[in-house]
Design a protein around this motif. Structure first.
Motif, PDB file in Angstrom:
ATOM      1  N   ARG A   1     -14.779 -24.801  15.249  1.00  0.00           N
ATOM      2  CA  ARG A   1     -13.716 -25.367  16.086  1.00  0.00           C
ATOM      3  C   ARG A   1     -13.013 -24.241  16.827  1.00  0.00           C
ATOM      4  N   ALA A   2     -13.064 -23.030  16.272  1.00  0.00           N
ATOM      5  CA  ALA A   2     -12.446 -21.875  16.931  1.00  0.00           C
ATOM      6  C   ALA A   2     -13.500 -20.794  17.106  1.00  0.00           C
ATOM      7  N   ILE A   3     -13.434 -20.088  18.236  1.00  0.00           N
ATOM      8  CA  ILE A   3     -14.317 -18.943  18.453  1.00  0.00           C
ATOM      9  C   ILE A   3     -13.861 -17.815  17.536  1.00  0.00           C
ATOM     10  N   LYS A   4     -12.553 -17.522  17.609  1.00  0.00           N
ATOM     11  CA  LYS A   4     -12.013 -16.463  16.755  1.00  0.00           C
ATOM     12  C   LYS A   4     -10.528 -16.721  16.532  1.00  0.00           C
ATOM     13  N   ALA A   5     -10.107 -16.522  15.283  1.00  0.00           N
ATOM     14  CA  ALA A   5      -8.727 -16.852  14.903  1.00  0.00           C
ATOM     15  C   ALA A   5      -7.908 -15.581  14.680  1.00  0.00           C
ATOM     16  N   LEU A   6      -6.742 -15.559  15.323  1.00  0.00           N
ATOM     17  CA  LEU A   6      -5.827 -14.427  15.176  1.00  0.00           C
ATOM     18  C   LEU A   6      -4.767 -14.779  14.134  1.00  0.00           C
ATOM     19  N   LEU A   7      -4.461 -13.825  13.275  1.00  0.00           N
ATOM     20  CA  LEU A   7      -3.476 -14.029  12.222  1.00  0.00           C
ATOM     21  C   LEU A   7      -2.243 -13.172  12.502  1.00  0.00           C
ATOM     22  N   LEU A   8      -1.078 -13.811  12.472  1.00  0.00           N
ATOM     23  CA  LEU A   8       0.165 -13.061  12.691  1.00  0.00           C
ATOM     24  C   LEU A   8       0.909 -12.887  11.369  1.00  0.00           C
ATOM     25  N   PRO A   9       0.946 -11.657  10.858  1.00  0.00           N
ATOM     26  CA  PRO A   9       1.674 -11.434   9.599  1.00  0.00           C
ATOM     27  C   PRO A   9       3.185 -11.658   9.781  1.00  0.00           C
TER      28      PRO A   9
ATOM     29  N   LEU B   1      -6.148  -5.696  22.418  1.00  0.00           N
ATOM     30  CA  LEU B   1      -6.219  -4.452  21.636  1.00  0.00           C
ATOM     31  C   LEU B   1      -6.823  -4.728  20.264  1.00  0.00           C
ATOM     32  N   LEU B   2      -6.465  -5.891  19.702  1.00  0.00           N
ATOM     33  CA  LEU B   2      -7.042  -6.268  18.405  1.00  0.00           C
ATOM     34  C   LEU B   2      -8.553  -6.487  18.538  1.00  0.00           C
TER      35      LEU B   2
ATOM     36  N   PRO C   1       0.833  -1.207   0.000  1.00  0.00           N
ATOM     37  CA  PRO C   1       0.000   0.000   0.000  1.00  0.00           C
ATOM     38  C   PRO C   1       0.867   1.257   0.000  1.00  0.00           C
ATOM     39  N   THR C   2       0.344   2.300  -0.599  1.00  0.00           N
ATOM     40  CA  THR C   2       1.050   3.591  -0.602  1.00  0.00           C
ATOM     41  C   THR C   2       0.063   4.675  -0.175  1.00  0.00           C
ATOM     42  N   ILE C   3       0.595   5.814   0.222  1.00  0.00           N
ATOM     43  CA  ILE C   3      -0.245   6.957   0.567  1.00  0.00           C
ATOM     44  C   ILE C   3      -0.951   7.426  -0.709  1.00  0.00           C
ATOM     45  N   ILE C   4      -2.282   7.448  -0.671  1.00  0.00           N
ATOM     46  CA  ILE C   4      -3.050   7.924  -1.830  1.00  0.00           C
ATOM     47  C   ILE C   4      -3.597   9.318  -1.535  1.00  0.00           C
ATOM     48  N   GLU C   5      -4.248   9.444  -0.371  1.00  0.00           N
ATOM     49  CA  GLU C   5      -4.772  10.746   0.061  1.00  0.00           C
ATOM     50  C   GLU C   5      -3.823  11.312   1.114  1.00  0.00           C
ATOM     51  N   PRO C   6      -3.732  12.630   1.209  1.00  0.00           N
ATOM     52  CA  PRO C   6      -2.825  13.224   2.214  1.00  0.00           C
ATOM     53  C   PRO C   6      -3.251  12.933   3.652  1.00  0.00           C
ATOM     54  N   THR C   7      -4.478  12.413   3.822  1.00  0.00           N
ATOM     55  CA  THR C   7      -4.975  12.075   5.162  1.00  0.00           C
ATOM     56  C   THR C   7      -4.749  10.596   5.514  1.00  0.00           C
ATOM     57  N   ASP C   8      -4.048   9.862   4.637  1.00  0.00           N
ATOM     58  CA  ASP C   8      -3.798   8.425   4.854  1.00  0.00           C
ATOM     59  C   ASP C   8      -2.620   8.176   5.793  1.00  0.00           C
ATOM     60  N   ALA C   9      -2.604   6.988   6.387  1.00  0.00           N
ATOM     61  CA  ALA C   9      -1.401   6.467   7.031  1.00  0.00           C
ATOM     62  C   ALA C   9      -1.192   5.046   6.507  1.00  0.00           C
ATOM     63  N   ILE C  10       0.052   4.606   6.546  1.00  0.00           N
ATOM     64  CA  ILE C  10       0.357   3.203   6.247  1.00  0.00           C
ATOM     65  C   ILE C  10       0.809   2.571   7.553  1.00  0.00           C
ATOM     66  N   ILE C  11       0.213   1.423   7.886  1.00  0.00           N
ATOM     67  CA  ILE C  11       0.661   0.721   9.094  1.00  0.00           C
ATOM     68  C   ILE C  11       1.225  -0.649   8.725  1.00  0.00           C
ATOM     69  N   ARG C  12       2.197  -1.082   9.529  1.00  0.00           N
ATOM     70  CA  ARG C  12       2.649  -2.476   9.467  1.00  0.00           C
ATOM     71  C   ARG C  12       1.753  -3.230  10.429  1.00  0.00           C
ATOM     72  N   VAL C  13       0.988  -4.175   9.910  1.00  0.00           N
ATOM     73  CA  VAL C  13      -0.014  -4.867  10.726  1.00  0.00           C
ATOM     74  C   VAL C  13       0.697  -5.840  11.681  1.00  0.00           C
ATOM     75  N   THR C  14       0.475  -5.625  12.982  1.00  0.00           N
ATOM     76  CA  THR C  14       1.067  -6.500  14.007  1.00  0.00           C
ATOM     77  C   THR C  14       0.224  -7.758  14.184  1.00  0.00           C
ATOM     78  N   ALA C  15      -1.092  -7.577  14.138  1.00  0.00           N
ATOM     79  CA  ALA C  15      -2.016  -8.707  14.268  1.00  0.00           C
ATOM     80  C   ALA C  15      -3.320  -8.359  13.564  1.00  0.00           C
ATOM     81  N   ALA C  16      -3.902  -9.356  12.916  1.00  0.00           N
ATOM     82  CA  ALA C  16      -5.215  -9.215  12.275  1.00  0.00           C
ATOM     83  C   ALA C  16      -6.011 -10.463  12.657  1.00  0.00           C
ATOM     84  N   CYS C  17      -7.246 -10.552  12.183  1.00  0.00           N
ATOM     85  CA  CYS C  17      -8.029 -11.716  12.559  1.00  0.00           C
ATOM     86  C   CYS C  17      -9.171 -11.945  11.581  1.00  0.00           C
ATOM     87  N   VAL C  18      -9.816 -13.091  11.764  1.00  0.00           N
ATOM     88  CA  VAL C  18     -10.964 -13.450  10.935  1.00  0.00           C
ATOM     89  C   VAL C  18     -12.220 -13.111  11.721  1.00  0.00           C
TER      90      VAL C  18
END
Ligand SMILES: [Zn+2]
Length: 340
Positions: A332-340, A143-144, A20-37
């Motif tokens: 089988r899982a309540i909620k799954a965490l994804l580690l990039p 936090l996620l 991803p790149t900055i498209i709008e001047p109001t954007d930020a780019i983050i390195r995702v520490t954790a995401a989930c389904v």
């Protein structure tokens, strides 16, 4: 970068996607520490929701800011941030009234796809909340959770006007329903009834503060709630599924004059006007304005007063996202965490 793409129902792949790149001047780019389904990711995964070709997946995220656009003033590179699944400016009249999920400039993060190594966050100043510092690793799942399931469960519980002296009933034992139990406890509810048939989820519900478990469903479930509440129904009911059965059950479980908060994404639900008319129930719901609650929720998590991260009972590397979807689909899982 690597990111999750859903090609067709049941066909989850982790592929190279453009950085991803900055498209709008109001954007930020983050390195995702954790995401989930999310439970809502299962609707297209199961083919219930129509899919138009391959789509990037994911709308829940925490991460570290890498870069910001020229008009971003409060968010800075290096900060650890939590954001809602709706990007919002947090300044328009709707946002200021507490409904950031209906911001006039809102953008659904699911259209960006945060199950990835990096993500572009639009309206960064409005969308993101920085934590007081770098979190300890054990705080990251909680936090996620604040990014969606906790914030959504919280909103439903507030919409249902849970509080001291109230009996709260929760329809749905997914991560949102369980977080609603936690929220009801925090808000001081006297009695918290959760409707669940699943042993592991019942256990977590009790840890989060549930006082009663109801295993019956439909009309029998409603009858059981009435039985537990002197024939009246609960003061506050949370609906966290989104089906005809769950909505009908939730309305039926609410006493006249009571409040029902509904946050399960509605699928083919139609409510008969006459039943609604005679129910005398307050209904409030929709996509949760999670951003409204983020500062408070981050504070509770940071000070270790709540531990909503317990909803994650499966953690896998991002590359194994397909297994995370399968485990949630098969319950089988309540909620799954994804580690990039
Ligand atoms: Zn707004």
């Amino acid at each position: 970068m690597r990111g999750v793409v859903l090609h067709a129902p049941g066909d989850v792949r982790v592929e190279d996607r453009p950085d991803p790149t900055i498209i709008e001047p109001t954007d930020a780019i983050i390195r995702v520490t954790a995401a989930c389904v999310c439970g809502s990711d299962l609707w297209p995964y199961r083919g219930v929701e129509k899919l138009d070709g391959p789509v990037a997946m994911g709308h829940e995220y925490v991460g570290v800011v890498e870069e910001v656009g020229s008009q971003v003033s409060t968010i800075r590179p290096g900060q650890f941030v939590v954001g809602s699944f709706w990007a919002s400016d947090n300044t328009c009249e709707i946002c200021r009234s507490g409904y950031q999920s209906a911001c006039i400039h809102r953008l659904l993060m699911g259209t960006i796809g945060t199950q990835a190594e990096y993500a572009r966050i639009p309206l960064a100043d409005g969308t993101l909340v920085a934590t007081p510092g770098m979190p300890d690793a054990d705080l990251v799942p909680s936090l996620l959770a604040a990014s969606d399931v906790l914030g959504t469960g919280w909103f439903a519980t507030v919409a249902a006007q849970a509080g001291p002296g109230k009996t709260v009933a929760v329809v749905g034992d997914g991560a949102v329903g369980l977080c609603a139990v936690l929220a009801a406890r925090q808000l001081g509810a006297e009695r918290i009834i959760v409707m669940s048939r699943h042993a592991a989820r019942q256990d977590l519900a009790r840890r989060f503060g549930a006082t009663d478990i109801v295993t019956e469903r439909g009309d029998e479930g409603v009858a059981r709630i009435k039985e537990l509440t002197g024939g009246l129904g609960a003061h506050s009911v949370v609906e966290a599924v989104g089906t005809q059965e769950s909505m009908t059950q939730a309305i039926g479980s609410t006493r006249p004059g009571g409040h029902m908060g509904f946050v399960g994404v509605s699928h083919d639900v139609s409510l008969p006007g006459d039943e609604l008319f005679f129910s005398l129930v307050h209904l409030h719901g929709g996509p949760a304005p999670v951003r409204q609650y983020l500062p408070e929720l981050i504070d509770l998590i940071w000070n270790r007063q709540i531990d909503p991260g317990q909803v994650f009972d499966l953690t896998v590397p991002l590359d194994q996202a397909a297994e995370a979807y399968r485990a949630m689909d098969e319950r089988r899982a309540i909620k799954a965490l994804l580690l990039p």
